[in-house]
Enzyme design. Structure first.
Site, PDB file in Angstrom:
ATOM      1  N   HIS A 121       0.827  -1.209   0.000  1.00  0.00           N
ATOM      2  CA  HIS A 121       0.000   0.000   0.000  1.00  0.00           C
ATOM      3  C   HIS A 121       0.852   1.244   0.000  1.00  0.00           C
ATOM      4  CE1 HIS A 121       0.612   1.527   4.144  1.00  0.00           C
ATOM      5  NE2 HIS A 121       0.966   0.276   4.368  1.00  0.00           N
ATOM      6  N   CYS A 122       0.259   2.343  -0.463  1.00  0.00           N
ATOM      7  CA  CYS A 122       0.875   3.650  -0.264  1.00  0.00           C
ATOM      8  C   CYS A 122      -0.128   4.452   0.554  1.00  0.00           C
ATOM      9  CB  CYS A 122       1.234   4.304  -1.591  1.00  0.00           C
ATOM     10  SG  CYS A 122      -0.132   4.461  -2.749  1.00  0.00           S
ATOM     11  N   THR A 123      -0.185   5.754   0.388  1.00  0.00           N
ATOM     12  CA  THR A 123      -1.106   6.495   1.236  1.00  0.00           C
ATOM     13  C   THR A 123      -2.551   6.357   0.757  1.00  0.00           C
ATOM     14  OG1 THR A 123      -0.499   8.417  -0.044  1.00  0.00           O
ATOM     15  CG2 THR A 123       0.527   8.173   2.115  1.00  0.00           C
ATOM     16  N   THR A 129       1.375   3.201  -5.662  1.00  0.00           N
ATOM     17  CA  THR A 129       1.163   1.765  -5.833  1.00  0.00           C
ATOM     18  C   THR A 129       1.000   1.421  -7.316  1.00  0.00           C
ATOM     19  OG1 THR A 129       0.096   1.674  -3.671  1.00  0.00           O
ATOM     20  CG2 THR A 129      -0.293  -0.167  -5.134  1.00  0.00           C
TER      21      THR A 129
END
Lengths: 223, 218
Positions: A121-123, A129
Site C-alpha cells: 500500500h501507499c497512502t 502503488t
C-alpha cells in the site's frame, strides 16, 4: 455476519499479492481474513508508527516492511532507524512521486515467494502503488497498453511523466542470495506452452510484437 | 507433483494444484516452465479491464485474438459470457479448440424478443452465473462481458456480498472498472438488493477463499 470493509482501491495483483490504500482500523477484520504475512508500506512513515496498526501486525504475526517514499522535506532531527541516509539535496518538485530505487527495492522484496501473502500500500492506493505495479507488470511482459489500462483503473488520468516513468523502466536489478525455487513465478518466468501452440494451426491467435531493449532485467548472483 | 501452496498454507484439490499457470505454480522443476534469460519477442496482452478477482477467478471485457496467448496461460476451464448476443466467432473457435467451456448467461433468458443489450442482468441470470462461480470444478474461471464493466461488475459485486463485504467496498470495486462515465445506479441497487442466500453453496465444492470468507466470526 459483520460486514467486511476493504481498504480503498483494494485489489488483487497476483494470487496472494494485494494492493490498496493506507489501512485503517475499519479494514482490520478484512485484512485479517487475507492471512497476511507481510505488509509492504510505500509511505513517508512506517506503518508501525501507528499504534493500532502496530498492535494488529503484532497480534497477527504480520511483518511490516517500510520503503520510504514521498517524504516531505523536513529538518534532520527526526531520524528513523530504517531510513536510508540519503544526502539531502534541494530538489525541484519531482515529476513523479517515486524514484526507480523504490521500484527496485520492491522487486527485490517481492521476488521472494516466502514473502507472501503480502499487502502493498501507499497512502491513497493510487499513484505510487500503481506506478510500482505497472513496473512489475513489465516483468510479466505485459504490453504497454494493458499496463496503462490497469493504471487508469486506479487513477483518473495519466500524465507524460508517469507514462515515461513506466515506459523507461528497464533497470537491471541485482538479486542476491535467492534460490531460484524461491522466486515467484510471475516475475520473469514464462510458460513454454504457448510457444508450442504458437503455430500456424492456431490461426485465431494474434500476437503483439514488442520493442526490444525496453524491459527491466534481473541478474541472479546466487546461482 | 510435489506439494504446492506452502506459500498460501491452504490446501486445494489436486486437480487445481496441477494447473500450470505461469503466474502461480511454484515448482521450479515444472518442465513446462523455463527461466527467461531474455525477454520474449512478443508481448503479453491481457484483455480489456482484466483483473484477478480471487485465486483462479478472473474478470475482463470480451477477449479478442491478441489476448488468447494470455488466456492460454491462465489455463481456463470455463468462461462465463454475460450477454444475449454471441461473442466474436474467434472466441468461440478459441474455446472450442482449447476445451474451454463457454457458459452463456443471457441477460434476461425469459425476455424473448423484448431483450435489450443495455438492460441490467436479471436476478435469475446473476444466480446462474454465481452458481457456476461457487463451484471449484469450474476453475480456473473467467467472467466477462462486452467491456467488463457493468454486467461483470454486477456478478462480481454480488459475489463480494456473499463474501460479507461492506456495500461501500463493493461499490468502490464496481465503479473502478466502469470507466470515465462512472457506475450505474441501477447496477448498484441490484447488488444491494441481491439476496445472498439465493446462491446454494456446497462446502465440499466451494473454492478455498470462499470458505475462508464464510467462516469469519459472527
Amino acid at each position: 455476519m459483520t460486514s467486511l470493509v476493504a481498504p480503498l482501491q483494494f485489489n488483487i495483483v497476483q494470487f496472494d499479492f494485494y494492493r490498496g490504500s493506507y489501512p485503517r482500523e475499519i479494514n482490520l477484520p478484512f485484512l485479517k481474513n487475507l492471512r497476511l504475512k507481510y505488509i509492504l508500506s510505500l509511505t513517508p512513515e512506517p506503518l508501525t508508527n501507528d499504534p493500532v496498526m502496530a498492535k494488529f501486525c503484532d497480534e497477527n504475526g504480520i511483518e511490516n516492511i517500510h520503503i520510504q517514499c514521498c517524504k516531505k522535506k523536513e529538518n534532520k532531527d527526526k531520524d528513523k532507524d530504517k531510513d536510508k541516509s540519503t544526502p539531502k539535496v534541494k530538489k525541484k518538485k519531482k515529476p513523479v512521486p517515486i524514484e526507480y530505487s523504490v521500484v527496485i527495492e520492491c522487486v527485490k522484496f517481492l521476488i521472494d515467494r516466502r514473502h507472501y501473502p503480502c499487502y502493498m500500500h501507499c497512502t491513497n492506493g493510487e499513484l505510487v502503488t500503481s506506478l510500482v505495479v505497472a513496473c512489475l507488470r513489465k516483468f510479466s511482459y505485459w504490453s504497454t497498453v494493458s499496463i496503462l489500462n490497469e493504471f487508469l483503473a486506479y487513477n483518473s488520468s495519466i500524465n507524460i511523466h508517469e507514462r515515461n516513468f513506466i515506459e523507461q523502466f528497464h533497470s537491471e536489478i541485482e538479486i542476491d542470495n535467492l534460490n531460484l525455487k524461491d522466486k515467484v513465478p510471475w516475475i520473469s518466468l514464462q510458460h513454454v506452452g504457448w510457444n508450442k501452440e504458437d503455430k500456424v494451426q492456431n490461426a485465431e491467435i494474434t500476437r503483439i510484437n514488442s520493442v526490444p531493449g525496453m524491459l527491466p532485467k534481473l541478474k541472479f548472483h546466487s546461482l | 507433483m510435489s506439494p504446492q501452496d506452502t506459500l498460501s498454507g491452504e490446501s486445494i484439490s489436486n486437480e487445481v494444484s496441477q494447473e500450470k499457470y505461469h503466474g502461480e505454480s511454484n515448482e521450479n522443476s515444472d518442465e513446462n516452465q523455463i527461466l527467461v534469460g531474455q525477454a520474449p519477442a512478443k508481448r503479453i496482452v491481457p484483455p480489456l479491464n482484466f483483473c484477478p478477482v480471487e485465486r483462479y477467478l478472473y474478470r475482463s471485457g470480451q477477449p479478442s485474438p491478441v489476448n488468447f496467448p494470455f488466456l492460454l496461460d491462465l489455463n481456463l476451464k470455463t468462461i462465463i459470457w454475460l450477454a444475449n448476443e454471441e461473442p466474436q466467432d474467434s472466441l468461440l473457435v478459441f474455446c472450442d479448440r482449447h476445451d474451454i467451456q463457454l457458459q452463456f448467461a443471457a441477460i434476461n433468458p425469459d425476455g424473448g424478443e423484448d431483450d435489450n443489450p443495455w438492460d441490467g442482468l436479471t436476478e435469475h441470470s446473476i444466480i446462474n452465473a454465481l452458481q457456476t462461480i461457487v463451484d471449484q470444478d469450474n476453475y480456473p474461471l473467467l467472467v466477462c462481458c462486452g467491456m467488463g464493466r457493468h454486467r461483470t461488475g454486477t456478478v462480481i459485486g454480488c459475489l463480494r456480498r456473499i463474501m460479507g463485504w461492506n456495500l461501500a467496498s463493493v461499490s468502490e470495486e464496481y465503479r473502478r472498472f466502469t470507466g470515465s462515465r462512472g457506475g450505474r445506479i441501477l447496477v448498484e441497487l441490484l447488488i444491494e438488493a441481491f439476496d445472498t442466500n439465493s446462491v446454494k453453496i456446497d462446502h465440499n465444492r466451494a473454492p478455498p477463499w470462499l470458505l475462508t470468507a464464510l467462516e469469519q466470526p459472527e
